[in-house]
Write an enzyme that holds these catalytic residues in place. Sequence first.
Site, PDB file in Angstrom:
ATOM      1  N   CYS A 124     -27.366 -21.540  15.636  1.00  0.00           N
ATOM      2  CA  CYS A 124     -25.963 -21.794  15.317  1.00  0.00           C
ATOM      3  C   CYS A 124     -25.038 -20.828  16.056  1.00  0.00           C
ATOM      4  CB  CYS A 124     -25.754 -21.736  13.808  1.00  0.00           C
ATOM      5  SG  CYS A 124     -26.613 -23.094  12.958  1.00  0.00           S
TER       6      CYS A 124
ATOM      7  N   CYS B 197     -27.755 -18.373  12.125  1.00  0.00           N
ATOM      8  CA  CYS B 197     -29.031 -18.144  12.805  1.00  0.00           C
ATOM      9  C   CYS B 197     -28.775 -18.132  14.318  1.00  0.00           C
ATOM     10  CB  CYS B 197     -30.026 -19.244  12.441  1.00  0.00           C
ATOM     11  SG  CYS B 197     -29.613 -20.865  13.136  1.00  0.00           S
TER      12      CYS B 197
ATOM     13  N   GLU C   4     -23.427 -25.184   9.885  1.00  0.00           N
ATOM     14  CA  GLU C   4     -22.540 -24.907  11.012  1.00  0.00           C
ATOM     15  C   GLU C   4     -22.522 -26.063  12.005  1.00  0.00           C
ATOM     16  OE1 GLU C   4     -24.639 -20.872  10.157  1.00  0.00           O
ATOM     17  OE2 GLU C   4     -25.086 -23.008   9.924  1.00  0.00           O
TER      18      GLU C   4
ATOM     19  N   HIS D  64     -28.079 -27.865  10.347  1.00  0.00           N
ATOM     20  CA  HIS D  64     -27.525 -26.731   9.612  1.00  0.00           C
ATOM     21  C   HIS D  64     -26.048 -26.975   9.308  1.00  0.00           C
ATOM     22  CE1 HIS D  64     -30.692 -23.546  10.994  1.00  0.00           C
ATOM     23  NE2 HIS D  64     -31.249 -24.674  10.600  1.00  0.00           N
TER      24      HIS D  64
END
Length: 159
Positions: free
Chosen positions: A98, A95, A67, A65
């Site tokens: 993260c 999410c 992040e 992701h």
Amino acid sequence: MTFYNFEENENPAVADEHFMRLALNEAKKAFDKDEIPIGALVVCQGKIIGRGHNLTEQLNDVTAHAEMQAFTAAAQTLGGKYLKDCTLYVTVEPCVMCAGASYWTQISRIVFGAHEDKRGFTKINQNLLHPKTVLKGGVLAQECGALMSTFFQQKRKES
């Protein structure tokens, strides 16, 4: 590293919008790669020390992701895993994974754009952040959300 000349007396909202626009540029890179268009930056004392965008398809890695990419880059820049005096700017609410990773970095602030009603961590468990982390949502939310909407509209047309 990119430096933003943030004056002590400047409105923090101006800096937040500036860095969110740069995070949107990262999200557009993901969009162009046919990745879910989320972008992230880690900023420390006005300097971008980490950046990333979703690479889950390209790397065939569900943890890639935006992040996570930005956290890794920032930790490498600083030479340590803690981001205590840093801010994460991310175009969409993190999410659970993260948000949990942000806990371990001990990041000082998280600023996000669009809320994520299905997979955003605040809908599932608001206590995932480090107790000292300050959360701010809704910065350039319309622009951040529009990029996501466009991406998924195109995906539906393709199928």
